[in-house]
Write an enzyme that holds these catalytic residues in place. Structure first.
Site, PDB file in Angstrom:
ATOM      1  N   ARG A  36     -14.289   5.596   6.257  1.00  0.00           N
ATOM      2  CA  ARG A  36     -14.079   5.077   7.607  1.00  0.00           C
ATOM      3  C   ARG A  36     -14.956   5.857   8.573  1.00  0.00           C
ATOM      4  O   ARG A  36     -15.172   7.049   8.422  1.00  0.00           O
ATOM      5  CB  ARG A  36     -12.615   5.200   7.999  1.00  0.00           C
ATOM      6  CG  ARG A  36     -11.687   4.367   7.133  1.00  0.00           C
ATOM      7  CD  ARG A  36     -10.251   4.502   7.577  1.00  0.00           C
ATOM      8  NE  ARG A  36     -10.048   3.966   8.909  1.00  0.00           N
ATOM      9  CZ  ARG A  36      -8.865   3.951   9.534  1.00  0.00           C
ATOM     10  NH1 ARG A  36      -7.801   4.470   8.948  1.00  0.00           N
ATOM     11  NH2 ARG A  36      -8.751   3.438  10.748  1.00  0.00           N
ATOM     12  N   LEU A  64      -9.827  -0.759   5.639  1.00  0.00           N
ATOM     13  CA  LEU A  64      -8.784  -1.661   5.137  1.00  0.00           C
ATOM     14  C   LEU A  64      -8.311  -2.662   6.183  1.00  0.00           C
ATOM     15  O   LEU A  64      -7.826  -3.740   5.845  1.00  0.00           O
ATOM     16  CB  LEU A  64      -7.576  -0.843   4.662  1.00  0.00           C
ATOM     17  CG  LEU A  64      -7.750   0.020   3.413  1.00  0.00           C
ATOM     18  CD1 LEU A  64      -6.510   0.881   3.203  1.00  0.00           C
ATOM     19  CD2 LEU A  64      -8.015  -0.836   2.194  1.00  0.00           C
ATOM     20  N   SER A 127       0.577   3.495  -7.896  1.00  0.00           N
ATOM     21  CA  SER A 127       1.419   4.692  -7.820  1.00  0.00           C
ATOM     22  C   SER A 127       2.685   4.471  -8.621  1.00  0.00           C
ATOM     23  O   SER A 127       3.093   3.333  -8.888  1.00  0.00           O
ATOM     24  CB  SER A 127       1.784   4.970  -6.356  1.00  0.00           C
ATOM     25  OG  SER A 127       2.776   5.968  -6.246  1.00  0.00           O
ATOM     26  N   TYR A 157       6.762   3.494   2.419  1.00  0.00           N
ATOM     27  CA  TYR A 157       5.504   3.774   1.714  1.00  0.00           C
ATOM     28  C   TYR A 157       5.584   3.244   0.284  1.00  0.00           C
ATOM     29  O   TYR A 157       4.642   2.609  -0.215  1.00  0.00           O
ATOM     30  CB  TYR A 157       5.199   5.271   1.696  1.00  0.00           C
ATOM     31  CG  TYR A 157       4.083   5.606   0.724  1.00  0.00           C
ATOM     32  CD1 TYR A 157       2.771   5.248   1.010  1.00  0.00           C
ATOM     33  CD2 TYR A 157       4.351   6.229  -0.492  1.00  0.00           C
ATOM     34  CE1 TYR A 157       1.749   5.520   0.095  1.00  0.00           C
ATOM     35  CE2 TYR A 157       3.339   6.502  -1.401  1.00  0.00           C
ATOM     36  CZ  TYR A 157       2.044   6.146  -1.103  1.00  0.00           C
ATOM     37  OH  TYR A 157       1.046   6.404  -2.003  1.00  0.00           O
ATOM     38  N   LYS A 161       3.182   0.243  -1.636  1.00  0.00           N
ATOM     39  CA  LYS A 161       2.485   0.352  -2.918  1.00  0.00           C
ATOM     40  C   LYS A 161       2.918  -0.751  -3.877  1.00  0.00           C
ATOM     41  O   LYS A 161       2.089  -1.319  -4.601  1.00  0.00           O
ATOM     42  CB  LYS A 161       2.734   1.722  -3.540  1.00  0.00           C
ATOM     43  CG  LYS A 161       2.215   2.899  -2.734  1.00  0.00           C
ATOM     44  CD  LYS A 161       0.716   2.818  -2.467  1.00  0.00           C
ATOM     45  CE  LYS A 161      -0.116   3.051  -3.726  1.00  0.00           C
ATOM     46  NZ  LYS A 161      -1.564   3.141  -3.426  1.00  0.00           N
ATOM     47  N   SER A 201       1.019  15.861  -1.538  1.00  0.00           N
ATOM     48  CA  SER A 201       1.593  16.491  -2.728  1.00  0.00           C
ATOM     49  C   SER A 201       1.375  18.003  -2.711  1.00  0.00           C
ATOM     50  O   SER A 201       2.301  18.785  -2.948  1.00  0.00           O
ATOM     51  CB  SER A 201       0.993  15.892  -3.998  1.00  0.00           C
ATOM     52  OG  SER A 201       1.294  14.524  -4.096  1.00  0.00           O
ATOM     53  N   PHE A 221      10.419  17.135  -9.961  1.00  0.00           N
ATOM     54  CA  PHE A 221       9.146  16.559  -9.569  1.00  0.00           C
ATOM     55  C   PHE A 221       8.347  16.199 -10.817  1.00  0.00           C
ATOM     56  O   PHE A 221       8.095  17.057 -11.665  1.00  0.00           O
ATOM     57  CB  PHE A 221       8.354  17.541  -8.717  1.00  0.00           C
ATOM     58  CG  PHE A 221       9.034  17.935  -7.438  1.00  0.00           C
ATOM     59  CD1 PHE A 221       8.858  17.181  -6.290  1.00  0.00           C
ATOM     60  CD2 PHE A 221       9.858  19.047  -7.392  1.00  0.00           C
ATOM     61  CE1 PHE A 221       9.497  17.532  -5.106  1.00  0.00           C
ATOM     62  CE2 PHE A 221      10.494  19.406  -6.216  1.00  0.00           C
ATOM     63  CZ  PHE A 221      10.312  18.651  -5.072  1.00  0.00           C
TER      64      PHE A 221
END
Length: 353
Positions: A36, A64, A127, A157, A161, A201, A221
């Protein structure tokens, strides 16, 4: 596959995309990465400094939210890795800021691929969020599972996905095209970042070391090294018989196991949590308190606390030949990377007694 092939990587400045570009260049491919803003901005210097980038990396604009903006980038490419996707845990307008860009951007990329007769395969970076947004102690998640619980109100979120990947598969079923689609579904991705930005993350690891968490909660996790995820993208391009979805997952660790490991690995002089908050009654209290937190954090706590995620990576091992690096090595890489980029103050590592 000929190493002379050109691969378009969308979202080139991203955490996964940056490592994937490095892997592609090291394998001899030509890469066209979309970013971008201005392609000559100094903020992308780290990509241009990758080994082989001077000869084989071209940066072009792509957004996008702008229909048709990927047409020029994809024209003439042999393969496309669509890694660009908005990531926001908190949003006042999740449909406008997350869902619509993820879905419409994915469809725009696929339309551009259909226009470019040169494209043979698209690898979509999806994901684990498209597979589930909640652990289930009684179920081992595989590529056949789909996240059907997320919504604009719950884990938006994750919802973005899931919808983006579903839209991609719908496009493949309904539209005439000369390419196939392979999807990668990585879990929590940690490790070394190519660029200076702080990804979400690695931020969890930083927060553990910075005293952000009041104690050790009943969370586990599921993690994978970013370098493994990058390699999986290249394998997904390279294997002619690659098909469908592939979960990228190495191993799971509880918060307590991560804290113990980091302490033993020499980071005991950081503000790692010590208070044990893993008891079920404490988890119940924390879930109630989560309603006072921002929606994204609250959703995650309520859907994950006290539960164990179980995942199979058998398909990617068998079909792509993936072998995964131990997560403990990736944790050390993540910490040292946080220090290198200034996201975490450097302290001398403590040697084991």
């Amino acid at each position: 596959m000929s190493s002379e092939a050109t691969v378009c990587v969308t979202g080139a400045s991203g955490f996964i995309a940056g490592q994937t570009i490095r892997e592609l260049l090291a394998s001899g491919f030509k890469v066209r990465g979309t970013v971008r803003g201005g392609v000559n901005d100094g903020q992308y210097a780290y990509l241009k400094q990758l080994p082989g980038a001077a000869e084989s990396l071209e940066l072009v604009s792509g957004d996008l939210t702008q229909p048709g903006s990927f047409d020029t980038a994809i024209a003439g490419c042999d393969y496309v890795i669509h890694a660009a996707s908005p990531y926001l845990l908190e949003s006042k307008n999740p449909r406008q800021e997350m869902v619509d860009p993820a879905v419409n951007g994915t469809l725009d990329v696929l339309r551009a691929c259909a226009k470019a007769s040169s494209v043979k395969r698209v690898v979509l970076t999806s994901s684990l969020a498209a597979i589930t947004d909640e652990p289930n102690d009684q179920h081992v998640f595989t590529e056949t599972d789909w996240n059907s619980k997320s919504s604009l109100a719950r884990n938006p979120y994750f919802y973005s996905k899931a919808l983006a990947e579903q839209a991609a598969w719908d496009f493949m079923r309904e539209q005439a095209r000369g390419f196939d689609l392979v999807v990668l579904n990585p879990c929590m991705v940690i490790g070394e970042a190519i660029g200076p930005g702080l990804n979400s993350s690695n931020q969890v690891i930083r927060d553990l070391l910075s005293g952000t968490y009041p104690g050790i909660m009943a969370l586990n996790f599921c993690m994978v090294d970013v370098c493994d995820v990058a390699r999986a993208h290249v394998l997904a391009l390279d294997k002619d018989d690659a098909d469908g979805r592939y979960i990228c997952y190495s191993e799971a660790m509880t918060m307590g196991e991560i804290v113990d490991f980091l302490r033993e690995a020499g980071y005991s002089n950081y503000r790692l949590p010590r208070r044990d908050m893993s008891a079920s009654w404490i988890s119940s209290v924390v879930k109630l308190l989560s309603y006072t937190q921002p929606s994204g954090a609250g959703d995650f706590i309520r859907s994950h606390l006290g539960k164990t995620m179980r995942i199979s990576n058998a398909k990617i091992r068998a079909e792509l030949g993936m072998e995964f690096r131990p997560v403990r090595e990736a944790l050390v890489d993540a910490v040292e990377d946080l220090i290198r980029h200034g996201h975490l103050h450097k302290k001398d590592r403590q040697s084991k007694p």
